[in-house]
Design a protein around this motif. Sequence first.
Motif, PDB file in Angstrom:
ATOM      1  N   PRO A   1      51.646  82.130  58.026  1.00 50.71           N
ATOM      2  CA  PRO A   1      50.067  82.631  57.799  1.00 50.71           C
ATOM      3  C   PRO A   1      50.074  83.082  56.464  1.00 50.71           C
ATOM      4  N   GLY A   2      49.338  82.716  55.582  1.00 51.05           N
ATOM      5  CA  GLY A   2      48.788  83.394  54.244  1.00 51.05           C
ATOM      6  C   GLY A   2      49.420  82.656  53.136  1.00 51.05           C
ATOM      7  N   HIS A   3      50.559  81.941  53.355  1.00 47.40           N
ATOM      8  CA  HIS A   3      51.137  81.120  52.184  1.00 47.40           C
ATOM      9  C   HIS A   3      50.089  80.005  52.144  1.00 47.40           C
ATOM     10  N   PRO A   4      49.689  79.884  50.487  1.00 45.05           N
ATOM     11  CA  PRO A   4      48.809  78.708  50.315  1.00 45.05           C
ATOM     12  C   PRO A   4      49.318  77.315  49.966  1.00 45.05           C
ATOM     13  N   VAL A   5      49.750  76.925  51.130  1.00 42.14           N
ATOM     14  CA  VAL A   5      50.553  75.668  51.275  1.00 42.14           C
ATOM     15  C   VAL A   5      49.904  74.604  52.210  1.00 42.14           C
ATOM     16  N   THR A   6      49.734  73.448  51.700  1.00 43.66           N
ATOM     17  CA  THR A   6      49.291  72.394  52.625  1.00 43.66           C
ATOM     18  C   THR A   6      50.487  71.725  53.150  1.00 43.66           C
ATOM     19  N   VAL A   7      50.150  71.189  54.532  1.00 45.64           N
ATOM     20  CA  VAL A   7      51.100  70.427  55.286  1.00 45.64           C
ATOM     21  C   VAL A   7      50.580  69.186  55.189  1.00 45.64           C
ATOM     22  N   PHE A   8      51.575  68.224  54.824  1.00 47.23           N
ATOM     23  CA  PHE A   8      51.246  66.802  54.723  1.00 47.23           C
ATOM     24  C   PHE A   8      52.087  65.922  55.441  1.00 47.23           C
ATOM     25  N   THR A   9      51.621  65.042  56.354  1.00 47.11           N
ATOM     26  CA  THR A   9      52.369  64.262  57.269  1.00 47.11           C
ATOM     27  C   THR A   9      51.733  62.545  56.757  1.00 47.11           C
ATOM     28  N   GLY A  10      52.642  61.772  56.410  1.00 50.39           N
ATOM     29  CA  GLY A  10      52.240  60.482  56.080  1.00 50.39           C
ATOM     30  C   GLY A  10      53.134  59.934  54.855  1.00 50.39           C
ATOM     31  N   ASP A  11      52.496  58.872  54.156  1.00 54.80           N
ATOM     32  CA  ASP A  11      53.341  58.293  52.931  1.00 54.80           C
ATOM     33  C   ASP A  11      53.207  59.079  51.722  1.00 54.80           C
ATOM     34  N   VAL A  12      54.020  59.438  51.013  1.00 55.22           N
ATOM     35  CA  VAL A  12      53.902  60.132  49.672  1.00 55.22           C
ATOM     36  C   VAL A  12      53.041  59.594  48.900  1.00 55.22           C
ATOM     37  N   ALA A  13      52.909  58.023  48.896  1.00 55.04           N
ATOM     38  CA  ALA A  13      52.344  57.222  47.920  1.00 55.04           C
ATOM     39  C   ALA A  13      50.793  57.689  48.183  1.00 55.04           C
ATOM     40  N   GLU A  14      50.536  58.301  49.462  1.00 59.19           N
ATOM     41  CA  GLU A  14      48.867  58.638  49.552  1.00 59.19           C
ATOM     42  C   GLU A  14      48.729  60.074  49.120  1.00 59.19           C
ATOM     43  N   LEU A  15      49.815  60.961  49.223  1.00 66.15           N
ATOM     44  CA  LEU A  15      49.534  62.113  48.783  1.00 66.15           C
ATOM     45  C   LEU A  15      49.625  62.230  47.091  1.00 66.15           C
ATOM     46  N   TYR A  16      50.467  61.466  46.804  1.00 69.66           N
ATOM     47  CA  TYR A  16      50.633  61.556  45.091  1.00 69.66           C
ATOM     48  C   TYR A  16      49.312  61.573  44.143  1.00 69.66           C
ATOM     49  N   PRO A  17      48.230  60.820  44.517  1.00 70.73           N
ATOM     50  CA  PRO A  17      47.135  60.711  43.602  1.00 70.73           C
ATOM     51  C   PRO A  17      46.591  62.291  43.576  1.00 70.73           C
ATOM     52  N   GLU A  18      46.520  62.846  44.943  1.00 73.84           N
ATOM     53  CA  GLU A  18      46.091  64.278  45.084  1.00 73.84           C
ATOM     54  C   GLU A  18      46.705  65.401  44.409  1.00 73.84           C
ATOM     55  N   MET A  19      48.242  65.099  44.201  1.00 71.48           N
ATOM     56  CA  MET A  19      49.074  65.853  43.625  1.00 71.48           C
ATOM     57  C   MET A  19      48.688  65.824  42.104  1.00 71.48           C
ATOM     58  N   VAL A  20      48.613  64.407  41.603  1.00 74.06           N
ATOM     59  CA  VAL A  20      48.459  64.418  40.234  1.00 74.06           C
ATOM     60  C   VAL A  20      47.011  65.087  39.852  1.00 74.06           C
ATOM     61  N   ALA A  21      46.152  64.820  40.516  1.00 71.55           N
ATOM     62  CA  ALA A  21      44.766  65.452  40.130  1.00 71.55           C
ATOM     63  C   ALA A  21      44.820  67.282  40.136  1.00 71.55           C
ATOM     64  N   ALA A  22      45.632  67.580  41.455  1.00 71.21           N
ATOM     65  CA  ALA A  22      45.953  69.141  41.323  1.00 71.21           C
ATOM     66  C   ALA A  22      46.670  69.833  40.229  1.00 71.21           C
ATOM     67  N   ALA A  23      47.652  68.890  39.468  1.00 73.56           N
ATOM     68  CA  ALA A  23      48.418  69.177  38.497  1.00 73.56           C
ATOM     69  C   ALA A  23      47.747  69.359  37.066  1.00 73.56           C
ATOM     70  N   ALA A  24      46.574  68.640  37.084  1.00 75.13           N
ATOM     71  CA  ALA A  24      45.785  68.655  35.783  1.00 75.13           C
ATOM     72  C   ALA A  24      46.360  68.803  34.685  1.00 75.13           C
ATOM     73  N   GLY A  25      47.182  67.474  34.529  1.00 73.79           N
ATOM     74  CA  GLY A  25      47.648  67.147  33.380  1.00 73.79           C
ATOM     75  C   GLY A  25      49.147  67.763  33.042  1.00 73.79           C
ATOM     76  N   LEU A  26      49.816  68.569  34.034  1.00 71.41           N
ATOM     77  CA  LEU A  26      50.846  69.089  34.102  1.00 71.41           C
ATOM     78  C   LEU A  26      51.908  68.213  35.080  1.00 71.41           C
ATOM     79  N   ASP A  27      53.089  68.502  35.121  1.00 78.56           N
ATOM     80  CA  ASP A  27      54.009  67.605  35.956  1.00 78.56           C
ATOM     81  C   ASP A  27      53.953  68.048  37.398  1.00 78.56           C
TER      82      ASP A  27
END
Length: 174
Positions: free
Chosen positions: A84-110
């Motif tokens: 509790p309190g860690h700003p972490v999102t749990v993900f269950t599923g195919d990483v290919a579905e998560l990846y676009p969300e990560m790219v958007a959150a990275a805002a041009g960074l790696d």
Amino acid sequence: MACVYYTASSLDGFVADESNGLDWLLTRDVDPRGAFGYEAFADGVGALAMGSTTYRWIVENQPGDWPYGQPSWVLTHRPDVVVPGHPVTVFTGDVAELYPEMVAAAAGLDVWVVGGGDVAGQFAAAGLIDEMIVSYAPCSLGSGARVLPLHTEWALQEVGRNGDFVCARWVKTA
């Protein structure tokens, strides 16, 4: 922007020992701002993902506030693993579905695939890892968690030395 698997390895290709320990790694001489150093790398990271084993290691060995300011995901089927309190999102599923969300959150960074060969294997199998940066420690472990648990092909892009480590940047081949 690139998806980077940045990790350390024993000479025989393990990122952690049989007990998921890193004592073999943490006792080595390294310059965090030197060639292939963590601090220089982290400055270019906008989002990161790791498995639950890596997350638990961080919680147990770096207690307190979450050490990353970037959006962070833990890939696990156990949502109760996050403190509790860690700003972490749990993900269950195919990483290919998560990846676009990560790219958007990275805002041009790696996007950083942290530690754990199993999670890196999922990203690699989906064709998402653009490069690997591996710092090789001067030891062998004999067993443990593999750098990557599947067959992949890479081209050597750059090499260097940082303290006790031989470091290499590998890029995805076509």
